[in-house]
Design a protein around this motif. Structure first.
Motif, PDB file in Angstrom:
ATOM      1  N   SER B 262      -9.526 -38.036  15.502  1.00 43.95           N
ATOM      2  CA  SER B 262      -8.244 -37.628  14.922  1.00 43.95           C
ATOM      3  C   SER B 262      -8.178 -38.038  13.467  1.00 43.95           C
ATOM      4  CB  SER B 262      -7.087 -38.295  15.648  1.00 43.95           C
ATOM      5  OG  SER B 262      -7.087 -37.951  16.981  1.00 43.95           O
ATOM      6  N   THR B 269      -7.224 -31.915   7.104  1.00 44.38           N
ATOM      7  CA  THR B 269      -6.062 -31.029   7.094  1.00 44.38           C
ATOM      8  C   THR B 269      -5.219 -31.333   5.857  1.00 44.38           C
ATOM      9  OG1 THR B 269      -5.007 -32.612   8.551  1.00 44.38           O
ATOM     10  CG2 THR B 269      -5.848 -30.632   9.574  1.00 44.38           C
ATOM     11  N   ASN B 270      -4.661 -30.324   5.306  1.00 42.82           N
ATOM     12  CA  ASN B 270      -3.774 -30.441   4.127  1.00 42.82           C
ATOM     13  C   ASN B 270      -4.445 -31.150   2.950  1.00 42.82           C
ATOM     14  OD1 ASN B 270      -2.020 -29.274   5.833  1.00 42.82           O
ATOM     15  ND2 ASN B 270      -0.678 -31.043   6.081  1.00 42.82           N
ATOM     16  N   ARG B 272      -5.889 -33.803   2.665  1.00 43.51           N
ATOM     17  CA  ARG B 272      -5.466 -35.187   2.575  1.00 43.51           C
ATOM     18  C   ARG B 272      -6.566 -36.080   2.018  1.00 43.51           C
ATOM     19  NH1 ARG B 272      -3.406 -35.741   8.006  1.00 43.51           N
ATOM     20  NH2 ARG B 272      -1.478 -34.650   7.547  1.00 43.51           N
ATOM     21  N   ARG B 338     -12.768 -26.732  13.332  1.00 47.58           N
ATOM     22  CA  ARG B 338     -11.718 -26.103  12.529  1.00 47.58           C
ATOM     23  C   ARG B 338     -10.338 -26.588  12.920  1.00 47.58           C
ATOM     24  NH1 ARG B 338     -13.824 -20.296  13.811  1.00 47.58           N
ATOM     25  NH2 ARG B 338     -14.671 -21.583  15.463  1.00 47.58           N
ATOM     26  N   SER B 339     -10.209 -27.035  14.180  1.00 45.82           N
ATOM     27  CA  SER B 339      -8.885 -27.451  14.629  1.00 45.82           C
ATOM     28  C   SER B 339      -9.027 -28.596  15.604  1.00 45.82           C
ATOM     29  CB  SER B 339      -8.170 -26.293  15.305  1.00 45.82           C
ATOM     30  OG  SER B 339      -8.863 -25.955  16.482  1.00 45.82           O
ATOM     31  N   PHE B 340      -7.930 -29.236  15.898  1.00 46.57           N
ATOM     32  CA  PHE B 340      -7.941 -30.336  16.861  1.00 46.57           C
ATOM     33  C   PHE B 340      -8.420 -29.866  18.228  1.00 46.57           C
ATOM     34  CE2 PHE B 340      -4.653 -32.514  14.111  1.00 46.57           C
ATOM     35  CZ  PHE B 340      -5.530 -33.494  13.712  1.00 46.57           C
ATOM     36  N   GLN B 423     -12.641 -23.567   6.077  1.00 49.06           N
ATOM     37  CA  GLN B 423     -12.679 -23.225   7.498  1.00 49.06           C
ATOM     38  C   GLN B 423     -13.837 -22.279   7.739  1.00 49.06           C
ATOM     39  OE1 GLN B 423     -10.513 -23.965  10.019  1.00 49.06           O
ATOM     40  NE2 GLN B 423      -8.627 -24.666   9.060  1.00 49.06           N
TER      41      GLN B 423
END
Lengths: 350, 608
Positions: B262, B269-270, B272, B338-340, B423
């Protein structure tokens, strides 16, 4: 049911399809299934001498009580006892590899028979030899016990007849099938947590607020998509197992049960991600819930795993049906509670 | 990479940067757990505790997943009713032959006769019934006053190594618990047997406490040593210990890994992570700093569990590499995902593969040297207070250290702006990660050699999976799979290099790269074999099974050159394809598999 929820659900599922991650999930399960059959077949050949063709254990028998032991041992399949004049000769044949094990039986002053069993400490065979010896010695114990029956108050019951069977038959139904059925359920809940926390994290949910869909509908759509995924996967599994020769009984009841658990776990997933919108927190909390659910119910007489096993092996009764209904109601209750939580949650505050 | 590591370790400034990031990561992680989340967890655990309590209160407190899976038709006044009532697996039903036919029951106890349904389930139920009756009889006999009549046979079981000298092994075998040891005389002099046994018998009978009917209980069944007691107490060596260990160590690890994944994906993401990237620290320091707390967490959790199960330093040292490999796999996964959701799938996959990898061979912990490929075997030995040599430790944990390192290296290569915040599909990202490590042509050989641990793991797992097939199918399929895995390990980075524009797509380049890759793979393979031969000479058996192309490769130069030629030729074929197009690569890859499998068939046929 409104269309918005289905639209969201469809969008969720197509997202999964595009990422092709669902293929990975199926691959994992295929792997588990193949792997478990490796374990089952492997263990069966380890512990069931009958499955190893034409193999018998040669036993060197010696000692003053050897004749009685020999008579009992000779009746057992897969055991080939040979009488030796004394322990020395018996050990010599063991050391030279002519015998797989040595039994030296002597009567002790107390009336008990002491058996000195020696087995090789080397390889796979050891387990096989020990299993065979135990069988013979237990038969011997029963025979000796019968001779002294006058000294006993009770009588031992006669054993049911012996038939060759797969010793891991119930393992398939009590461990493997529940594992294959519950894994999709837990993954479904995990997906829900991911999907919601990710949208919250990226801020994409805020965009959806201008759309003519309410926050509650969006969450319900996500929940629905994940909850439907598990029963579909499980159906595939059951079909695959049947093709593979493992008969699964009560398929409709199993699907209902999996659907109930899937609804339950996805509802829990939604609740967790609303209460703890950070994925780093939500995922572990959800995992604890899932583990607690399975671990906590393991001791119940009609726990989820046991209910699945009884349904699949075709030993279900009226009480199993009641259990399935109870789980269904429980899941609906949790779902209702989650809906209440969704309604109360202010999307802007997340 | 090596120079980066060195500078990281040597320069105190760099180390302080890593530590600062680690500290920051720690406080940030802890901050996420607010009161609400903690309260929710406590409620969930409370509910689980309530369920456990309810389960214990309502019935027999043990975990019986197989409760009432078989049904026995038995009259309430039949002596067998007690048997069925006392067994968790069996459920009592009213007896009738009709019930057997309709499938209401699996076994019926009639007048003087016990009938089972003629099906696999019926036979299994009968076996379970037989076992339950036996257990019932044992309970009945234990209540008898006359212990000798109830348990007329006392067994002393000893395990002996037949390869040892005779006198020595006879001395090592059998000394009865609580009695004088008379085993030496037992074996050597038949006349003295009865007298030496008498002493031990007296000792046992007087100590009537513990064990079945006054007999000493048989210990929990380690393989070597001596067990003694009633025949019912003999426990054949059973490997469930490793299964429990695998779960005990790996389940808590999953939590740490989840947090780690995580956190790493959260950076992406974003945008950060951009702030950290522009800070005056190198990517490797960021990765090391962010990983350190989780690695320490894994180590601490492992140490606690080791303490709980009674293991020592060896256990911790054996399990920590598994954690390292798990973290590394998660790190790379979080760089690719690409995603959780995608990360979850990849992490679950890694968890399942790791668990089964460490578990399979541990099943054979007691019997075959091949079991050493799992570090859990070291734990099992540590728990049994057996010694573990340095060579054995290196052999079983080496692949984990190595593959963990390789995964970290691959992931760190794409820890840069253009990859972090874009992505792309996982396979493309993976090619990027490989491509990032191809600095010059020689790197191709290095990457081929580094693929060895993964090839080894994949081959082992495919053996486990294909084991269930009948022999006549499993061997050819296995040879094909092995060829496929090895060819992939030799060629995938070449393809990555061509698609990433790292090499010009001329035939000459393809030829050079193919030969380099073949040599690299061959050297890696032979180095592994050599390490095994030096560290574990008894492992000769496993060698042939795992690396078929290396059969008999050490003895003769000519034989050693054959695999080298094979590896070069097949790598060359796929390199030529890779230099053209994706389709060309796929075709060439298939041809290479064909050539490789053909070679393997020939070798196996020649040897067997």
């Amino acid at each position: 049911m409104s269309d918005a929820r289905f639209t969201i659900a469809k969008r969720e599922l197509s997202g999964l399809r595009k990422e092709k991650t669902i293929l990975l999930a199926l691959a994992i399960q295929l792997f588990i299934a193949a792997f478990s059959s490796f374990l089952v077949v492997g263990l069966v050949s380890l512990y069931d001498p009958g499955s190893v063709e034409g193999y018998s254990v040669d036993v060197a028998v010696a000692g003053e009580a050897a004749d009685d032991l020999l008579a009992v041992a000779a009746r057992q399949d897969g055991l080939d006892p040979t009488r030796y004049s004394g322990p020395r000769a018996a050990y010599a044949s063991f050391q030279s590899g002519r015998s797989d094990a040595v039994l030296v039986a002597n009567r002790r002053p107390s009336g008990r028979i002491g058996v000195q069993a020696t087995v090789p400490d080397e390889n796979v065979r050891t387990t096989l030899v020990v299993v065979q010896l135990r069988e013979a010695l237990r038969a011997y114990e029963r025979a000796e016990r019968e001779e002294m029956a006058g000294r006993l108050n009770g009588m031992a019951l006669e054993l049911p007849p012996e038939q060759r069977s797969n010793p891991y038959y119930d393992f398939t139904y009590t461990v493997l099938v529940p594992l294959l059925l519950f894994l999709p359920v837990f993954i479904s809940g995990s997906i829900t947590v991911d999907s919601i926390t990710e949208e919250l994290d990226r801020g994409t949910l805020t965009l959806l607020r201008v759309a003519p869909v309410s926050f509650a509908r969006i969450l319900e759509g996500k929940l629905l998509a994940a909850a439907l995924l598990a029963p579909a996967q499980v159906f595939l599994w059951i079909a695959l197992l049947s093709v593979n020769g493992t008969r699964i009984a009560n398929v409709p009841a199993l699907l209902v049960l999996v659907g109930a658990f899937s609804l339950l776990m996805t509802a829990v997933g939604v609740a967790v991600s609303l209460l703890a919108p950070d994925r780093r927190v939500a995922q572990p909390v959800y995992s604890v819930c899932a583990l607690a659910f399975i671990g906590g119910t393991a001791t119940l007489a009609h726990g989820p795993v046991n209910t699945v096993a009884r349904l699949a092996i075709d030993s279900a009764g009226p009480e199993t049906t009641t259990a399935v209904a109870a789980y269904g109601l429980f899941a609906i209750g949790i779902y209702a509670a989650t809906r209440w939580l969704i309604e109360r949650t202010d999307a802007a505050a997340l | 990479m090596r120079s980066a590591l060195r500078s990281l370790l040597q320069s105190p400034k760099r180390l302080s940067g890593t530590l600062r990031i680690a500290r920051w990561e720690l406080t940030r992680s802890a901050g996420g757990f607010d009161r609400r989340a903690i309260a929710f967890t406590i409620v969930a655990l409370g509910l689980a505790g309530g369920a456990v309590a309810a389960g214990i209160a309502s019935g027999p407190g043990d975990v019986a997943l197989d409760r009432n899976v078989y049904r026995v038709g038995v009259d309430a006044d039949s002596p067998y009713h007690e048997v069925v009532a006392g067994s968790a697996t069996l459920a009592a039903r009213p007896p009738s032959v009709d019930a057997l036919e309709t499938g209401e029951v699996d076994v019926v106890v009639g007048d003087g006769e016990i009938v089972a349904d003629d099906s696999e389930k019926g036979r299994a139920a009968l076996t379970a019934f037989r076992g339950a009756t036996r257990a019932y009889n044992d309970r009945l006999m234990r209540a008898e006053e006359d212990g000798v009549a109830a348990f007329p046979v006392a067994v002393t079981l000893s395990y002996e190594d037949r390869t040892l000298d005779r006198d020595l092994s006879a001395g090592g075998g059998g000394s009865e618990i609580g009695g004088a040891s008379g085993a030496d005389t037992d074996a050597d002099n038949g006349d003295q047997v009865s007298s030496s046994d008498d002493t031990s018998e007296d000792g046992t009978d007087e100590r009537s406490a513990g064990g079945t009917g006054g007999l000493p209980a048989v210990g929990a069944g380690g393989v070597s040593g001596t067990d003694s007691g009633s025949p019912a107490d003999i426990a054949p060596p059973f490997p469930f210990e490793s299964l429990v260990l695998a779960f005990a160590f790996l389940v808590p690890m999953n939590f740490v890994v989840q947090l780690y994944g995580s956190s790493m994906l959260g950076e992406r993401t974003n945008r950060r992570g951009e702030l950290l990237l522009v800070a005056p620290v190198r990517p490797i320091e960021i990765v090391a700093g962010k990983t350190l707390p989780y690695f320490l967490g894994t180590a601490i959790v492992t140490a606690l569990i080791a303490l709980a199960v009674g293991g020592g330093v060896v256990s911790v040292a054996a399990v920590v590499p598994i954690g390292l490999c798990f973290l590394a796999a998660t790190f790379l996964a979080s760089m690719l995902a690409r995603s959780f959701t995608e990360l979850t799938f990849v992490t679950v996959a890694a968890s399942v593969f790791l668990t089964s990898y460490v578990f399979v061979p541990a099943v054979f912990a007691d019997i075959a040297p091949i079991a050493l490929i799992s570090p859990l075997t070291l734990v099992v030995r540590d728990l049994a207070s057996e010694s573990v040599s340095l060579g054995e430790y290196a052999f079983s944990t080496g692949p984990f250290y190595l593959s963990g390192l390789v995964l970290f290296v691959l992931g760190t290569g794409i820890y840069r702006e253009e990859d972090l915040f874009t992505q792309r599909a996982v396979p493309l990202k993976f090619l990027d990660a490989l491509c990032a490590r191809l600095t010059r042509r020689r790197s191709v050989a290095l990457l081929s050699a580094l693929s060895i641990p993964f090839v080894f793991v994949a081959e082992l797992l495919s053996i486990a999976v294909l084991f269930a097939l009948p022999m006549e199918y499993s061997v050819p399929v296995l040879l094909l799979v092995i060829a496929g895995v090895e060819e992939l390990g030799k060629s995938i980075h070449i393809y990555a290099g061509f698609t990433g524009g790292r090499f010009d797509s001329g035939t000459r380049t393809a030829l050079v790269l193919g030969v380099l890759s073949g040599i690299g793979f061959f050297v890696g393979e032979k180095a592994t074999l050599l390490a095994q031969a030096v560290g574990l000479p008894e492992l000769a058996l496993g060698r042939a099974a795992f690396v078929p192309s290396g059969v008999g490769g050490i003895e003769l130069v000519a034989l050693a050159l054959a695999p080298l030629a094979l590896h070069c030729v097949t790598a060359l074929i796929s390199a030529l394809g890779a230099s053209r197009s994706k389709r060309g690569y796929l075709l060439a890859y298939l041809v290479a598999i064909g050539v490789h499998a053909g070679y393997n068939f020939t070798v196996v046929n020649a040897v067997v």
